[in-house]
Design an enzyme around this catalytic site. Structure first.
Site, mmCIF file in Angstrom:
data_model
loop_
_atom_site.group_PDB
_atom_site.id
_atom_site.type_symbol
_atom_site.label_atom_id
_atom_site.label_comp_id
_atom_site.label_asym_id
_atom_site.label_seq_id
_atom_site.Cartn_x
_atom_site.Cartn_y
_atom_site.Cartn_z
ATOM 1 C CG ASP A 81 -4.543 3.544 -6.949
ATOM 2 O OD1 ASP A 81 -4.892 2.894 -5.950
ATOM 3 O OD2 ASP A 81 -3.360 3.675 -7.285
ATOM 4 C CG HIS A 110 -2.737 1.401 -3.586
ATOM 5 N ND1 HIS A 110 -2.909 1.759 -4.906
ATOM 6 C CD2 HIS A 110 -1.617 0.653 -3.551
ATOM 7 C CE1 HIS A 110 -1.927 1.242 -5.630
ATOM 8 N NE2 HIS A 110 -1.130 0.565 -4.835
ATOM 9 C CB SER A 137 1.842 0.597 -5.898
ATOM 10 O OG SER A 137 0.921 -0.316 -6.401
#
Ligand SMILES: *[C@@H]1O[C@H](CO)[C@@H](O)[C@H](O)[C@H]1NC(C)=O
Ligand SMILES: *[C@@H]1O[C@H](CO)[C@@H](O)[C@H](O)[C@H]1NC(C)=O
Ligand SMILES: *[C@@H]1O[C@H](CO)[C@@H](O)[C@H](O)[C@H]1NC(C)=O
Ligand SMILES: *[C@@H]1O[C@H](CO)[C@@H](O)[C@H](O)[C@H]1NC(C)=O
Length: 780
Positions: free
Chosen positions: A149, A223, A569
């Site tokens: 990520d 994220h 996600s």
């Protein structure tokens, strides 16, 4: 003289690259042969480069990565000529060019009709793991979950390690240093952190810009912090997000599991952070190879290619295949390109492909109109209007500057609103073009006091919960029309927006998110994908403190510890957490068995007992949800599993005939089994002619003595029969095979249009366990 020398140094590579463009290629050898020291492997890779390069120095300089742990291959800067020379060598399985910008993270960036990027959204976590199940799995305490990520924000409370035991002995990873990150940032929760950017820097130059990203495992984007805390964040009571929404307990799905962070995604230089990120294939392969060597148990990868890619030249699929050999469970996001069909990515049969659906929590902020009518809206905006005061209400299209094109008039695009007409008012803006949060900024710029964001018809019942910069709420399309009618019906329309509060047990839930990518699987339609759906709409989890919740740094200066976000996600790490817990209970199960358990126990009804819907309100299909909505507590005890081994996957690759032998100890059989007979817990039959016989094998993991009966709800116009239709088991671990005959009813053949899929399911049940598999069929 000296000057000329420098000039030629600068010019020569440029000239050379004009003559023969160089790209990064991945040269893949499949498996490692025999036991070798890591430096020996690098020497071997180097010798291949030497065979095509002029000098030893050229060869060294061109090598970006030598993959040594499980994946046998390297990434190097090559000309096309050099690449094709290497691909002709017998021991080379494949060579493919790594395409810049092919992969990115799967947060929602819904490109609406005008092609302008929408703002991302952020939401609170909702993990629904039952208490019993969690304690049986010891909250995932011995399980290591690796994430590929954008890195991690290690100071988040979600990553504290109080009360956690020592790091598992099996762990071989490291904590890599760089700006803002050193070994002191790892602990017994965050046990590893590495970063990969050789591919990124090869393409962009040495350009990680300190105001856009950290050249270290630290997460500026947010994220990676969000996904990793969703998998395994600690239980954090009173996790207060911006404005105190969803005040309550934030927790990851497997709160005692360990996290290993592999940072592979980076800001694209010179683009605003809202504009995106990119993750290079060669960097991801290096990360997966290290993760395998480090000893992770589960990989959660919320990244995907922009379009479906063939498995044999998809670095993520190849890396995941190697992980499978070590029994590592790999969960990947299905993509956010829905609701259009055939948009799904990460569909290799050794990956758990995860779609996204809603949760039953909402942040309700109603609009009260001057006529007393209350309209439901949702937001996580912290700022409030004055209590008990009515404000003038206008529709954006009626308060624009001259010259704004008519079809853009209701959109509140930057610069479109007239301050004279907006000052002191609440403005109704429609979705369609532009970023949602920027619309609020435009209302603020023009002097408005509040704003209502109306869905367009395409958004369906999916509301985007944002943290706007002025008091705001978001409403459904039909409600936006009701507000318009009210504005039309009166001389002096007024309204107010009530501050949001968190509401649980919303109905119906879950429903499929509009953005979740749909099947059929165009890379290999013999596999029904996605496999499963999990919460991905408006999910709360930890956030980076380096970037505001809207990502609009420079305009938005807010810092949040927790944030709400949407995308596949966000659903992928939910399933990774479930897999970690199932693995904690059943440490010897293969990745395929764990996936089977998660799939065959999934739910296909919502909380009012009706079939799962799409965002539009119509009934969704397995091309949106796969086997259904995950139910982790049930997955721990599935009764039967459809197992598959690494060898089975190799045979499958033989059957698609694309690659040479992957493994020197494994030769492709002369006639490999048909893809459709890979022992998968779901069935997809593209272009069925008359009839087809499918083989499956189930393993008993439930009661030692049991009798299972076959039942089916066949797709419309299709019959499904099993032989045998009763399975007798007398011990745990026993395997039983059966065949299914799937037949098109002759009279239906003419009625179906080709390409149209019909859906059904079959189950094995012993009265206690129900082991359900979805079926999708299209007719030739
Ligand atoms: C790691 O970084 C912190 C600051 O974030 C600093 O206080 C500490 O001394 C550093 N430790 C090492 C081992 O460099
Ligand atoms: C770094 O990024 C910032 C913000 O995007 C930009 O203003 C600046 O020019 C960039 N610096 C370099 C050296 O590219
Ligand atoms: C993917 O595989 C199919 C079938 O083997 C082939 O026709 C196609 O050219 C491949 N596509 C790419 C991009 O390699
Ligand atoms: C509002 O009135 C305008 C014309 O005055 C009309 O074009 C529009 O359709 C009306 N909208 C609604 C929702 O009634």
């Amino acid at each position: 003289m000296e000057k000329i020398f420098i000039l030629s140094l600068l010019l020569l590579p440029l000239l050379a690259s004009c003559a023969e463009p160089k790209k990064v290629y991945i040269v893949y050898f499949g498996e490692h042969r025999g036991e070798k020291a890591l430096h020996e492997i690098e020497d071997i890779h180097h010798s291949y480069l030497l065979s095509v390069k002029e000098t030893g120095e050229d060869a060294r300089a061109s090598l970006l990565y030598s993959y040594k742990h499980s994946i046998n291959g390297f990434a190097a800067v090559l000309t096309q000529d050099e690449a094709s020379k290497l691909s002709e060598l017998e021991e080379v399985v494949s060579v493919w060019a790594s395409h810049p910008k092919k992969y990115s993270m799967h947060t929602t960036r819904s490109w609406e009709f005008s092609g302008i990027l929408e703002e991302e959204q952020r939401h609170w976590i909702d993990s629904k793991m039952g208490g019993d199940f969690l304690s049986k799995a010891r909250f995932g305490k011995d399980i290591i979950v690796g994430l590929l990520d954008s890195g991690v924000w290690p100071e988040s409370k979600s990553f504290r390690d109080e009360g956690m035991g020592p790091v598992p002995n099996s762990w071989k990873g490291i904590c890599q240093s760089g700006p803002g990150f050193n070994s002191s940032h790892c602990n017994r929760k965050l046990i590893g952190a590495r970063y990969y950017l050789k591919g990124y820097e090869q393409y962009y130059g040495n350009v990680v810009n300190a105001s856009e990203d950290y050249r270290s495992p630290r997460d500026m984007d947010g994220h990676g912090t969000h996904t990793s805390s969703t998998v395994a964040g600690r239980v954090v009571p009173n996790a207060a997000a911006l404005g105190g929404f969803a005040l309550g307990t934030a927790s990851g799905g497997a709160p005692l599991a360990r996290l290993a962070i592999y940072k592979v995604c980076w800001a694209i230089p010179g683009q605003s952070k809202v504009g995106g990120n990119t993750c290079f294939e060669e960097d991801m392969l290096a990360a997966i190879d290290d993760a395998i060597g480090d000893g992770v148990d589960v990989l959660s990868i919320s990244i995907g290619p922009s379009q479906p890619v063939n498995y044999t030249n998809d670095g993520m699929a190849i890396g995941a295949l190697h992980a499978t050999k070590k029994n590592i469970v790999v969960a990947c996001s299905a993509g956010n390109s829905g609701p259009a069909p055939s948009t799904l990515v990460n569909s290799a049969p050794w990956i758990i492909t995860v779609g996204a659906s809603s949760i039953d929590r909402a942040f309700i902020a109603p609009v009260v109109l001057g006529n007393g009518i209350t309209i439901e809206g949702e937001t996580v905006t912290p700022s409030k209007l004055e209590e008990n005061k009515k404000y003038p209400l206008v529709y954006a299209a009626d308060v624009i500057n001259s010259g704004v094109p008519k079809d853009m008039a209701g959109q509140c695009l930057p610069g479109s609103l007239s301050p004279e007409k907006v000052k002191g008012k609440i403005v109704l803006c429609m979705r369609g073009s532009g970023m949602r949060v920027v619309k609020g900024m435009e209302v603020k710029r023009a002097g408005g006091v509040g704003f209502i964001l109306g869905n367009s018809a395409e958004n369906g019942v999916e509301i985007a919960c944002d943290a706007h910069v002025i008091p705001a709420t978001s409403v459904l399309y039909k409600d936006a029309n009701r507000i318009l009618q009210y504005i039309n019906s009166t001389k002096i329309p007024t309204a107010t927006i009530i501050p949001a509060r968190t509401v649980l047990n919303r109905k119906p839930a879950p429903f499929m998110a509009a953005f979740t990518s749909r099947g059929p699987n165009i890379i290999d339609p013999n596999f029904l994908k996605p496999d499963i759906t999990a919460p991905g709409l408006n999910i709360l989890a930890a956030w980076t403190e380096a970037d505001p919740p809207t990502k609009l740094s420079g305009i938005d200066h807010r810092v949040v510890l927790y944030n709400i976000h949407s995308g596949t996600s966000m659903s992928c790490p939910h399933v990774a957490a479930a897999a970690a817990l199932v693995k904690a209970i059943h440490p010897t199960w293969s990745g395929a068995a764990i996936r089977s358990a998660i799939m065959t126990t999934a739910g296909i009804r919502n909380n009012v007992g009706l079939p799962l819907n799409d965002e539009s309100g119509s009934v969704a299909t397995p091309f949106a949800y796969g086997a259904g909505h995950f139910r982790p507590t049930k997955a721990a005890d599935p009764g039967l599993v459809y197992d598959a081994s690494y060898k089975d996957y190799l045979q499958y690759i033989c059957s698609i005939g694309e690659a040479k032998d992957f493994d020197p100890t494994f030769k492709c059989p002369k006639s490999p089994p048909a893809a459709i007979n890979l022992n998968y817990p779901s069935i997809a039959i593209p272009k069925l002619k008359d009839a087809m016989i499918i083989k499956r094998t189930v393993t008993n993991v439930g009661n030692s003595k049991s009798i299972y009966f076959f039942t089916a709800k066949p797709p419309l116009g299709i019959s499904v029969k099993a032989s045998p239709s009763i399975l007798f088991f007398d011990h745990v671990g026993q395997k039983k095979s059966f065949t299914m005959t799937v037949k098109a009813r002759r009279e239906m053949l003419s009625k179906h249009s080709t390409d149209d899929y019909v859906f059904g399911w079959y189950t094995w049940t012993d009265g206690f366990y129900t082991v359900r598999s979805p079926i999708a069929v299209s007719l030739a």
